[in-house]
Design an enzyme around this catalytic site. Sequence first.
Site, PDB file in Angstrom:
ATOM      1  N   CYS A  23       0.824  -1.212   0.000  1.00 14.92           N
ATOM      2  CA  CYS A  23       0.000   0.000   0.000  1.00 14.92           C
ATOM      3  C   CYS A  23       0.858   1.262   0.000  1.00 14.92           C
ATOM      4  CB  CYS A  23      -0.959   0.071   1.181  1.00 14.92           C
ATOM      5  SG  CYS A  23      -2.238  -1.148   1.152  1.00 14.92           S
ATOM      6  N   ARG A  30       6.590  -0.622  -3.934  1.00 15.39           N
ATOM      7  CA  ARG A  30       6.143  -1.209  -2.670  1.00 15.39           C
ATOM      8  C   ARG A  30       5.289  -2.445  -2.883  1.00 15.39           C
ATOM      9  NH1 ARG A  30       6.544   2.514   1.582  1.00 15.39           N
ATOM     10  NH2 ARG A  30       4.762   1.676   2.672  1.00 15.39           N
ATOM     11  N   TRP A  82      -2.451  -3.080  -1.782  1.00 18.36           N
ATOM     12  CA  TRP A  82      -1.978  -4.464  -1.735  1.00 18.36           C
ATOM     13  C   TRP A  82      -3.043  -5.203  -0.917  1.00 18.36           C
ATOM     14  CZ3 TRP A  82      -0.268  -8.094   1.906  1.00 18.36           C
ATOM     15  CH2 TRP A  82       0.542  -9.130   1.412  1.00 18.36           C
ATOM     16  N   ASN A 130      -3.640   2.601   4.678  1.00 16.47           N
ATOM     17  CA  ASN A 130      -2.573   1.606   4.606  1.00 16.47           C
ATOM     18  C   ASN A 130      -2.530   0.947   5.981  1.00 16.47           C
ATOM     19  OD1 ASN A 130      -0.169   0.245   4.566  1.00 16.47           O
ATOM     20  ND2 ASN A 130       1.133   2.046   4.282  1.00 16.47           N
ATOM     21  N   GLY A 131      -2.739  -0.367   6.035  1.00 20.18           N
ATOM     22  CA  GLY A 131      -2.724  -1.056   7.326  1.00 20.18           C
ATOM     23  C   GLY A 131      -3.905  -2.002   7.436  1.00 20.18           C
ATOM     24  N   GLU A 135      19.935 -16.924   1.402  1.00 22.80           N
ATOM     25  CA  GLU A 135      19.647 -15.678   0.702  1.00 22.80           C
ATOM     26  C   GLU A 135      19.609 -15.901  -0.814  1.00 22.80           C
ATOM     27  OE1 GLU A 135      18.430 -12.984   1.396  1.00 22.80           O
ATOM     28  OE2 GLU A 135      19.057 -11.577  -0.148  1.00 22.80           O
ATOM     29  N   LYS A 152      16.343 -15.156  -3.126  1.00 21.90           N
ATOM     30  CA  LYS A 152      16.392 -14.256  -4.294  1.00 21.90           C
ATOM     31  C   LYS A 152      15.818 -14.973  -5.507  1.00 21.90           C
ATOM     32  CE  LYS A 152      16.742 -11.252  -2.836  1.00 21.90           C
ATOM     33  NZ  LYS A 152      16.983 -10.758  -1.518  1.00 21.90           N
ATOM     34  N   GLU A 166      11.965 -15.438  -5.345  1.00 18.34           N
ATOM     35  CA  GLU A 166      11.242 -14.161  -5.469  1.00 18.34           C
ATOM     36  C   GLU A 166      11.173 -13.671  -6.911  1.00 18.34           C
ATOM     37  OE1 GLU A 166      11.977 -11.107  -1.988  1.00 18.34           O
ATOM     38  OE2 GLU A 166      13.857 -11.972  -2.651  1.00 18.34           O
ATOM     39  N   HIS A 185      20.273 -35.264   5.596  1.00 18.28           N
ATOM     40  CA  HIS A 185      19.169 -35.676   6.467  1.00 18.28           C
ATOM     41  C   HIS A 185      17.816 -35.462   5.818  1.00 18.28           C
ATOM     42  CE1 HIS A 185      22.065 -36.320   9.675  1.00 18.28           C
ATOM     43  NE2 HIS A 185      22.648 -35.216   9.227  1.00 18.28           N
ATOM     44  N   LYS A 216       7.384  -4.285  -1.015  1.00 19.99           N
ATOM     45  CA  LYS A 216       8.710  -3.850  -0.585  1.00 19.99           C
ATOM     46  C   LYS A 216       8.739  -3.605   0.915  1.00 19.99           C
ATOM     47  CE  LYS A 216      12.929  -2.590  -1.118  1.00 19.99           C
ATOM     48  NZ  LYS A 216      13.855  -3.726  -1.274  1.00 19.99           N
TER      49      LYS A 216
END
Length: 612
Positions: free
Chosen positions: A2, A27, A74, A100-101, A485, A489, A492, A508, A607
């Site tokens: 948002c 965002r 969003w 937003n929220g 990481e 990446k 995403e 394992h 974001k």
Amino acid sequence: MCGIVGYTGPREAYPIIIKGLKRLEYRGYDSTGVALQNGKGVKVYKKKGKVAELEDAIVGKDLHAHVGIGHTRWATHGEPSDRNAHPHQSSSGKLAMIHNGIIENYAQLKSELINKGYQFRSDTDTEVLLNFIEEIKTNNNCSLEEAVRVALKRVVGAYVILLVDADDPDTIIAARKGSPLVIGVGKGEHFLGSDASPMLEYTKEVVYVNDYELAIVKPDELILKNLGNEKLTPYVQKLDIELAAIEKGGYEHFMLKEIFEQPQTIYDCLRGRLDAVAGTITMSGIQQYADQIVKANRIVMIACGTSWHAGLVAEYIFEELCRINVEVEYASEFRYRNPVISKGDVIIAISQSGETADTLVAIETAKAKGAIILGVVNVVGSSIARASHGGAYTHAGPEIGVASTKAFTAQLAVLTMMALKIAYIKGSVSHDRYMHLLNELQEIPEKVAWVLKHSDHIRTLAEKYKDARDFLYLGRGYNFPVALEGALKLKEISYIHAEGYPAAEMKHGPIALVDETLPVVFVATRDTYHEKVVSNMQEIKARKGQVISVITEGDDMSASLSNDIMIIPEADEIVAPMLSVVPLQLLAYYIGVAKEQDVDKPRNLAKSVTVE
Ligand code: F6R
């Protein structure tokens, strides 16, 4: 997640708002809308999809106005659709609001309003709050400002709201709790935004609104109050960001630009702090707490996503250099677990945006229990930075690509400096090792530039492996979080399933996945665990997995076991993650591009995750 924009002043509001919304696209969002107040009432235009689609859809409409608010949504409550997009209009049509929220008690408020005869046009919690405000305004015959204040006292949740009222043509009412709100102060005009990017070309003077504050914003007046109706003095700060920093500067994507900026961003992060000749590290936001950190029972790193991975690398570094017990926590788990915090605990909150809702609440929980909070944050003036007792900014500049890259390496640079500083004060590192590591750190920007020179080779690897269904990323020690990481990446940006694992732990379970179709990325740079990782490579090779490895220059043994290699220069294992992650960022980027994905704005991602 948002984005909100607002304008009140003498200029045409619509172009400012649309441009601002485009700046906030990074965002993450799925629908968009604007409300324009032209003195004859409030007009709302909104649509599922991108800002450009809204622009196309409203060509030819009356868009003339000097006051307006705009939103990128969003979805949380209700699917992405035209009717769920913001702004929402109140039952009377006089008020329009963006939010937003999340309003957690919206169901209760909604049923109260339904009993009073209200009907709803959307599935959103926002429309509920808006009508609740209108109900208070009408019933009490009070101002909108008063109605907002009363309503917010009943609200459970997080919000930034912006409202315009047909009866008050030049005013925007704004309030915040838990989500970010910046007000830009111009000459006879004001700008509002989720961050400063929508207002950068108009003003550098900004006010960061705090939780439980309400702003009455007119062209030439900004009144700030708390929810108790007491006036507050707005604290105007000067922004230190140039417009160029939020533009692509000739790169095809922000993500690529940000990967290539890393030699500079790491340099900026070290500059003025690290002096390898004098053997000093100057961190004014840490200095004051240095004694407490040295004596700490434990350090708890709190973060989410990529920032959490930076915390994991830092766990290894702090334990090695400072001999202090470190725990790394997902903020979302920590905040709800009733964690045991004792007075001597030091919390390090790591966040690029400084607005991640879970991290923010987690540190407030720890702060209430007496812990010292140090923030490692990129966005200056953000909520986490302000909620922390001390800490250090990462100075990586605005990160627009949704997938975090340069913020990660800057976080590692800051955390490594912190660990070295504490270790030196504590005496847990020898003078020689300390001096050696300062030099190693100082050489990192140049070495990252060296890695980036090999990007064309990584692009060819991306072509070769882009059709794989799954990837496994493996590493040990300092390189285990780097493997996590790398996998994050890739998933995403390319939507390929990727899993990161400690290289030895692979036996394992995940080894069952290995066959000739599975690329296994080893982060196998020369370090304490290198021989062990080489054995793990052999185990994968024996099962016909395709080994792609990040290795140190000149490591012929690892190269001979690999189908493909990506090379980094020799570096001490403590600083090597800042190098070994770079080929993985590039690999993810080029695979995403080869698969024609929207790498800067991957689907479903935001974001700045300002809801829990
Ligand atoms: C991944 C990514 C996210 C963020 C996470 C925390 O590329 O960007 O996983 O790292 O949402 O965000 P910050 O660091 O802003 O608290």
